[in-house]
Design a protein around this motif. Structure first.
Motif, PDB file in Angstrom:
ATOM      1  N   GLY A 181      48.952  20.631 -22.744  1.00  0.00           N
ATOM      2  CA  GLY A 181      49.520  21.965 -22.544  1.00  0.00           C
ATOM      3  C   GLY A 181      48.676  22.763 -21.566  1.00  0.00           C
ATOM      4  O   GLY A 181      47.589  22.328 -21.167  1.00  0.00           O
ATOM      5  N   ARG A 182      49.162  23.945 -21.211  1.00  0.00           N
ATOM      6  CA  ARG A 182      48.502  24.680 -20.129  1.00  0.00           C
ATOM      7  C   ARG A 182      47.129  25.204 -20.502  1.00  0.00           C
ATOM      8  O   ARG A 182      46.222  25.205 -19.697  1.00  0.00           O
TER       9      ARG A 182
ATOM     10  N   THR B 199      53.960  24.012 -26.650  1.00  0.00           N
ATOM     11  CA  THR B 199      53.078  23.049 -25.999  1.00  0.00           C
ATOM     12  C   THR B 199      51.774  23.648 -25.492  1.00  0.00           C
ATOM     13  O   THR B 199      50.952  22.933 -24.957  1.00  0.00           O
ATOM     14  N   ASN B 200      51.570  24.946 -25.651  1.00  0.00           N
ATOM     15  CA  ASN B 200      50.398  25.576 -25.042  1.00  0.00           C
ATOM     16  C   ASN B 200      49.091  24.894 -25.448  1.00  0.00           C
ATOM     17  O   ASN B 200      48.229  24.630 -24.634  1.00  0.00           O
TER      18      ASN B 200
ATOM     19  N   PHE C  77      52.382  20.300 -19.354  1.00  0.00           N
ATOM     20  CA  PHE C  77      53.669  20.889 -19.744  1.00  0.00           C
ATOM     21  C   PHE C  77      53.949  22.177 -18.992  1.00  0.00           C
ATOM     22  O   PHE C  77      53.037  22.875 -18.550  1.00  0.00           O
TER      23      PHE C  77
ATOM     24  N   ASP D 120      55.719  26.995 -23.593  1.00  0.00           N
ATOM     25  CA  ASP D 120      54.417  27.375 -24.139  1.00  0.00           C
ATOM     26  C   ASP D 120      54.386  27.567 -25.645  1.00  0.00           C
ATOM     27  O   ASP D 120      53.387  27.254 -26.278  1.00  0.00           O
TER      28      ASP D 120
END
Lengths: 397, 335
Positions: free
Chosen positions: A147-148, A188-189, A180, A185
């Protein structure tokens, strides 16, 4: 004179009288708009979060099986999936290994998810939610989708490999195969997706167990029946259907926003007292004005109509102002004032983009919360103003 | 389930109505005790002022009551997201014993407050306010209904059990799964259409006769047929018209037509039906007032207008409610 013309004239008079006392009316308007802003923000955040959660649940498995022991969730033996083979209607049972990984450097908890992607129905669509890279071939070990905020943590450390520690403190490294998108978010953050064997290796989970089992069902209408059969076949498990997760989300968000609304009721009560006070305190000029109008032949009900029109105009303006500000607050500033109450306050909380859909029912709800109590608070002072006797003007002149 | 925004909104609506009607009742008691149209004492002048307050309060209370009826149905629809087996408002209204009674009392309340406003409007047309006592006795008799309304609403909310994932072992699964629950079943298409359109035609004939040639018996029959038509229309909307709106033969629900997916057509349908039925019935309700000195002309004028408007609304209602059904037939569907 027709009723419409009479009300138009009264409205005309009301507007000029509102303008003459603009400071007093503006103060009521601003305080009221502030109260409506608070209430409306909560409603819109709740709505947006419920919708986001619903969208996120579209791809969730129809049924999830978790093993319970002494009231806690424990690893579920893979042998359980064989016990389900006799139940018709189950398309597939796929094990998952997942857990939380505490990163000491950033002080954050990452969610690590180990999937058997070749057996999951929608795994082919995983690439659609990737911003960079592509998903590794199913079964390929040593590659991760992140994730980010995991990526940001990695960039801060300055490495290209994702290095994690097993419980025995030995290190294992993964290449980053993809990152992602921002749009996902909320899910998947903080996520790290690995192959199931890699996740087993990372958490030192034995080969014959998994964290939970995902059950995919072909016919949606059969889900409750199949869930019931699973619950009968595996009495030591908790069987959770997607519909229940959705209902739970709604109840939780509804409860939180209800609780917040109850807290806001104190603000509302304070405002109602303020409005009552402002509406009932008549200045000598106002008294004189009413008496003169009465001497000119106005009736109590005409003056009552002026007062009610004043209330409607102030409440209407405050409503529009408050709701607009609330929408801007939620849609463009991510409801930054209230988000901790609704989504929690972990170290990495996803930077959500909330897009509240505007529904009439939401506005009806906000209306009931704000305008109705205001109306109830001002109608009696309005009447007591209207019943000022005509002769009281003579005393003031 | 008190801690939900919709529940709180319902409670606020209930309390606002209660507060307003409570104040109105206070004036009512004073008016009943001391009203004397021949006197010009300070108290009488004060009381004459107070009747404006009461009427404003009851008018506002009626507005809030109509709003709270809408909020109640929308709240029930919202609760359906959290209750086992409920797919829409029907399911959650049937979730405990108080849902349907609460709805019925609310609908009844709208009509009864409406009649009060009709009485009031007729009363203020006469200089001597001949209906003051009647009006305030009627107002006081409405109070128990109001308490009943508020308590049924509270008991309904208190009795709702949301379905959440508990932390214990296996979950309990509700029996009812489908959304096909239906309040009225077993009406044949043909019979209900025949009854509905037959009653519509009858209302037009009676209304036309009333406008041309009025008799007491006719007035009473007209009001009675409107009541019958109101109930029948609710049943036919539920069992027949609604499924054409949804374009789904098995979806028969009186509440989902209020949703944005169907362009809020339900609000138009119910709005026309409620207003029309209210006007139609008030023609009969106001009939005894023609005997009151000073109100003969006013009442007659009101009755003529109400008859005419109820027929206009009836025509509109028939057009709007039958629209989806007719379109289906015109596009080649089989009724």
């Amino acid at each position: 004179m027709s009723v419409l013309a009479r009300h138009l004239n009264i409205l005309d008079h009301t507007l000029s009288s509102l303008w003459r006392r603009r400071l007093k009316n503006l103060s009521v308007l601003l305080v009221f708009a502030g109260v409506i802003f608070l209430i409306a923000s909560f409603q819109l955040v709740t709505r947006a979060l419920t919708e986001t959660a619903e969208q996120a649940l579209v791809a969730a498995p129809e049924i999830t099986i978790q093993k319970m022991s002494a009231g806690r969730q424990v690893a579920v033996p893979l042998a359980y999936s064989e016990k389900l083979s006799g139940i018709f209607g189950i398309r597939r049972v796929v094990p998952r290994v997942w857990g939380y990984y505490f990163d000491e450097v950033s002080g954050a908890n990452y969610t690590v998810l180990g999937l058997e992607r070749d057996r999951m129905p929608a795994s082919g669509q995983l690439d659609l939610v990737l911003d960079q890279g592509e998903s590794p071939a199913p079964g390929r070990s040593g590659a991760a989708l992140i994730g980010r905020s995991v990526q940001q943590g990695l960039e801060r450390k300055g490495g290209s490999l994702l290095s994690l520690f097993r419980p025995d403190l030995s290190m294992v490294s993964f290449t980053v195969a993809g990152v992602f998108k921002e749009e996902t978010d909320i899910l998947t953050n903080d996520l790290i997706v690995l192959d199931i064997d890699d996740a087993r290796d990372l958490f030192l989970v034995p080969e014959d167990v998994a964290t939970d089992l995902c059950v995919y069902v072909a016919n949606q209408r059969e889900v409750p029946t199949i869930a019931k059969k699973i619950a009968d076949a595996l009495p030591d498990t908790r069987v959770v259907t997607r519909a229940q997760i959705r209902k739970t989300y709604q109840v939780v968000f509804g409860w939180r926003s209800g609780f917040a609304s109850v807290c806001l009721l104190t603000a509302l009560a304070a405002f109602v007292i303020f409005a009552w006070d402002k509406a009932s305190g008549l200045s000598p000029e106002e008294r004189r004005e009413i008496s003169i109008l009465k001497l000119l032949g106005w009736e109590t009900r005409d003056i009552l109509a002026i007062r009610l029109w004043e209330g409607i105009l102030v409440a209407g303006l405050a409503f529009v102002l408050g709701c607009t500000l609330a929408y801007i607050h939620v849609a463009f500033f991510g409801a930054s004032l209230f988000r901790p109450v609704m989504v929690g306050w972990s170290v990495i909380s996803p930077s959500l983009r909330l897009a509240p859909t505007v529904q009439l029912s939401q506005f009806l709800l906000i209306f009931c919360f704000s305008v109705l109590p205001y109306m109830a608070a001002t109608v009696i002072p309005a009447w007591s103003c209207a019943s000022v006797p005509a002769e009281s003007a003579l005393g003031g002149v | 389930m008190f801690l939900d925004s919709w529940s709180i909104a319902l409670v606020i609506c209930g309390l606002v109505v209660f507060f307003m009607m409570g104040f109105a009742a206070r004036s009512a008691v004073r008016v009943l005790l001391y009203w004397d149209p021949d006197s010009d004492s300070g108290r009488q002048i004060k009381l004459e002022n107070e009747i404006w307050l009461t009427s404003t309060l009851v008018e506002c209370a009626l507005g809030v009551q109509i709003l709270s009826l809408t909020v109640f149905v929308l709240a029930a629809d919202h609760f359906s997201g959290a209750i086992v087996g409920a797919m829409c408002a029907t399911g959650s209204l049937l979730a405990n014993d108080f849902g349907v009674p609460a709805l019925t009392v609310k609908i009844g309340g709208v009509f009864l407050y409406g009649f009060w406003i009709v009485l009031h409007q007729l009363d203020i047309r006469s200089e001597r306010y001949p209906l003051v006592r009647l009006k305030y006795i009627y107002l006081l008799t409405l109070l128990p209904l109001l308490v009943l309304d508020l308590s049924l609403g509270m008991m309904y909310i208190a009795g709702l059990e949301p379905d959440i994932i508990t932390s214990c072992c296996a979950v309990v699964f509700g029996e009812a799964v489908g959304g096909g629950t239906n309040l009225f079943a077993g009406f044949s298409h043909f019979l209900s259409l025949l009854l509905l359109y037959g009653s519509t035609a009858l209302l037009f004939i009676l209304g036309g006769l009333l406008l041309a040639w009025r008799r007491i018996g006719l007035v009473v029959v007209f009001g009675g047929v409107w009541l019958w038509f109101f109930l029948l229309a609710l049943v036919v909307i539920t069992t027949l018209f609604s499924s054409y709106v949804y374009a789904m033969p098995f979806h028969k629900c009186p509440f989902c037509i209020l949703k944005p997916e169907y362009y809020y057509i339900g609000f138009a349908i119910y709005g026309l039906l409620f207003t029309g039925a209210h006007l139609g019935m008030s023609v009969a309700v106001t009939e005894p007032l023609r005997q009151v000195v000073g109100l003969e002309e006013v009442t007659e004028r009101f009755q003529r207008r109400a008859t005419l408007w109820s027929l206009v609304l009836l025509a509109l209602f028939t057009a709007v409610s039958s629209w989806h059904y007719l379109r289906y037939l015109l596009l080649g569907g089989q009724g």
